[in-house]
Design a protein around this motif. Sequence first.
Motif, PDB file in Angstrom:
ATOM      1  N   GLU A 138      -2.215  -0.293  11.136  1.00 63.39           N
ATOM      2  CA  GLU A 138      -2.862   0.442  10.044  1.00 63.39           C
ATOM      3  C   GLU A 138      -2.410  -0.093   8.679  1.00 63.39           C
ATOM      4  O   GLU A 138      -3.220  -0.228   7.754  1.00 63.39           O
ATOM      5  N   LYS A 139      -1.134  -0.418   8.561  1.00 56.46           N
ATOM      6  CA  LYS A 139      -0.627  -0.970   7.297  1.00 56.46           C
ATOM      7  C   LYS A 139      -1.235  -2.344   7.026  1.00 56.46           C
ATOM      8  O   LYS A 139      -1.494  -2.694   5.868  1.00 56.46           O
ATOM      9  N   ARG A 140      -1.459  -3.112   8.080  1.00 50.66           N
ATOM     10  CA  ARG A 140      -2.133  -4.411   7.907  1.00 50.66           C
ATOM     11  C   ARG A 140      -3.528  -4.210   7.337  1.00 50.66           C
ATOM     12  O   ARG A 140      -3.968  -4.949   6.448  1.00 50.66           O
ATOM     13  N   PHE A 141      -4.235  -3.215   7.863  1.00 48.59           N
ATOM     14  CA  PHE A 141      -5.587  -2.924   7.364  1.00 48.59           C
ATOM     15  C   PHE A 141      -5.551  -2.532   5.893  1.00 48.59           C
ATOM     16  O   PHE A 141      -6.422  -2.928   5.115  1.00 48.59           O
ATOM     17  N   LEU A 142      -4.541  -1.744   5.517  1.00 55.79           N
ATOM     18  CA  LEU A 142      -4.425  -1.308   4.125  1.00 55.79           C
ATOM     19  C   LEU A 142      -4.147  -2.499   3.206  1.00 55.79           C
ATOM     20  O   LEU A 142      -4.731  -2.602   2.116  1.00 55.79           O
ATOM     21  N   VAL A 143      -3.269  -3.404   3.630  1.00 55.90           N
ATOM     22  CA  VAL A 143      -2.968  -4.594   2.829  1.00 55.90           C
ATOM     23  C   VAL A 143      -4.219  -5.463   2.699  1.00 55.90           C
ATOM     24  O   VAL A 143      -4.542  -5.949   1.608  1.00 55.90           O
ATOM     25  N   ASP A 144      -4.936  -5.635   3.799  1.00 55.53           N
ATOM     26  CA  ASP A 144      -6.179  -6.419   3.781  1.00 55.53           C
ATOM     27  C   ASP A 144      -7.187  -5.809   2.806  1.00 55.53           C
ATOM     28  O   ASP A 144      -7.826  -6.529   2.022  1.00 55.53           O
ATOM     29  N   TYR A 145      -7.308  -4.483   2.836  1.00 61.58           N
ATOM     30  CA  TYR A 145      -8.249  -3.801   1.935  1.00 61.58           C
ATOM     31  C   TYR A 145      -7.838  -3.995   0.471  1.00 61.58           C
ATOM     32  O   TYR A 145      -8.681  -4.284  -0.384  1.00 61.58           O
ATOM     33  N   MET A 146      -6.559  -3.832   0.180  1.00 63.39           N
ATOM     34  CA  MET A 146      -6.072  -3.983  -1.194  1.00 63.39           C
ATOM     35  C   MET A 146      -6.299  -5.401  -1.715  1.00 63.39           C
ATOM     36  O   MET A 146      -6.692  -5.601  -2.875  1.00 63.39           O
ATOM     37  N   LEU A 147      -6.063  -6.381  -0.858  1.00 66.92           N
ATOM     38  CA  LEU A 147      -6.262  -7.776  -1.280  1.00 66.92           C
ATOM     39  C   LEU A 147      -7.730  -8.047  -1.603  1.00 66.92           C
ATOM     40  O   LEU A 147      -8.043  -8.732  -2.575  1.00 66.92           O
ATOM     41  N   ARG A 148      -8.621  -7.498  -0.802  1.00 72.45           N
ATOM     42  CA  ARG A 148     -10.053  -7.706  -1.041  1.00 72.45           C
ATOM     43  C   ARG A 148     -10.525  -6.959  -2.288  1.00 72.45           C
ATOM     44  O   ARG A 148     -11.497  -7.372  -2.919  1.00 72.45           O
ATOM     45  N   MET A 149      -9.858  -5.861  -2.621  1.00 72.43           N
ATOM     46  CA  MET A 149     -10.211  -5.089  -3.811  1.00 72.43           C
ATOM     47  C   MET A 149      -9.443  -5.551  -5.046  1.00 72.43           C
ATOM     48  O   MET A 149      -9.474  -4.907  -6.093  1.00 72.43           O
ATOM     49  N   SER A 150      -8.697  -6.663  -4.920  1.00 70.38           N
ATOM     50  CA  SER A 150      -7.948  -7.291  -6.025  1.00 70.38           C
ATOM     51  C   SER A 150      -6.717  -6.509  -6.460  1.00 70.38           C
ATOM     52  O   SER A 150      -6.217  -6.706  -7.568  1.00 70.38           O
ATOM     53  N   TYR A 151      -6.163  -5.651  -5.580  1.00 70.02           N
ATOM     54  CA  TYR A 151      -4.901  -4.970  -5.874  1.00 70.02           C
ATOM     55  C   TYR A 151      -3.758  -5.799  -5.290  1.00 70.02           C
ATOM     56  O   TYR A 151      -3.057  -5.381  -4.362  1.00 70.02           O
ATOM     57  N   TYR A 152      -3.552  -6.999  -5.845  1.00 67.52           N
ATOM     58  CA  TYR A 152      -2.633  -7.970  -5.249  1.00 67.52           C
ATOM     59  C   TYR A 152      -1.181  -7.493  -5.308  1.00 67.52           C
ATOM     60  O   TYR A 152      -0.444  -7.629  -4.319  1.00 67.52           O
ATOM     61  N   ASP A 153      -0.749  -6.950  -6.432  1.00 65.11           N
ATOM     62  CA  ASP A 153       0.646  -6.521  -6.575  1.00 65.11           C
ATOM     63  C   ASP A 153       0.968  -5.375  -5.622  1.00 65.11           C
ATOM     64  O   ASP A 153       2.019  -5.368  -4.970  1.00 65.11           O
TER      65      ASP A 153
END
Length: 408
Positions: A138-153
């Motif tokens: 689930e945390k992997r999915f959240l990181v993937d979502y954030m990266l695609r939405m440009s929330y890199y930090d």
Amino acid sequence: MDSLPNGDSAAAAAATAASITPQSRLTHLADSLKLENQFLRVPFEHFKKSLRTNHRIAEKEIYAVIGNVIDATNSEDMSRKDADDRLNSLVSKLQGLKRKLEEGSRTENLQLQRCRARLNHLEAAQTENVYEWNNTREKRFLVDYMLRMSYYDTAAMLAESSHLQDLVDIDVFQEAKKVIDALQNKEVAPALAWCAENKSKLKKSKSKFEFQLRLQEFIELVRSDNNLQAITYAQKYLAPWGATHMKELQRVMATLAFKSNTECAAYKVLFEPKQWDDIVEQFKQEFCRLYGMTVEPLLNIYLQAGLSALKTPFCYEEDCTKEDPLSQESFQKLAKPLPFSKQHHSKLVCYITKELMDTENPPLVLPNGYVYSTKALEEMARKNKGKVTCPRTGLICNYSELVKAFIS
């Protein structure tokens, strides 16, 4: 065959259950991981890309060194000073090549480490700590979502705090970020460099992304009234695409006559700022395709699948049970554009008694189409002299008017 003693039978049954449960769990995990092709493919594609880049660098540098050695060998009147200078130059180039190869080797080892870590993560699904494994997923999915939405930090902080650096693709998305930032600033040079770097793969997928970049660069020259420069640019960079994209070329070349302040809708749209937004979206799609990623974030895919599986017309009725997740307005909004679930095998629960309706307590259909359990309607008829009342619509009818429904 003699039967086993009771103790042995229990032990055998327990052993059988133990052997079946993990296998069914693995089957379930294998099915769900089909959507996660990118989990293993992304680091593997990155590894192959690193190999190709390092190979090109080594080949180029080695040929340059060999060429210098041949030139020095064929030179008959070279002074001692010139010879020393050439040797020092060769040593400097070889040292530079060594540094580049060492850096490339570190990159390759990093990608191999990530491939190994992800294989180990998948193998960990066979152990008993399924809850922990799913939590990591689930945390992997959240990181993937954030990266695609440009929330890199934020993505980097979550990956670091959860020790997921080898299980997520932050560096890959950082590579895309450079191109996206440049495109948002109306600069195409980094995007064109990316196209040149991945030319063979983009050509194999018949990508039009580089062509769109060239068109946009031409439009910007027309916008700034550099018509002569725009014509020269078109001859050099757009003409080679004429065989396959003649209609687009003819349309964009017409902007030389219509200018950027035209009111003609067919050409005015080419000068609108949203063209850059479209190019950014096109790059994101090409980038995902190159690495074998899903265009949609995995979090969205799983959320939509879950909501669609739960969605039925009854979820949007006022008397929908509060136990249904889709009775909540927030979930209803998310599920609105999704299709209703197709239930081949459903469980029918009586609206009145909340008990399961089955062959022992079959459903009965009222004249208005509503369905309730036999037990509930029999009890109601016994108390009301053979009359039953629909609790939803208030319809009153005789018990004899009810029709039995069969569960398939």
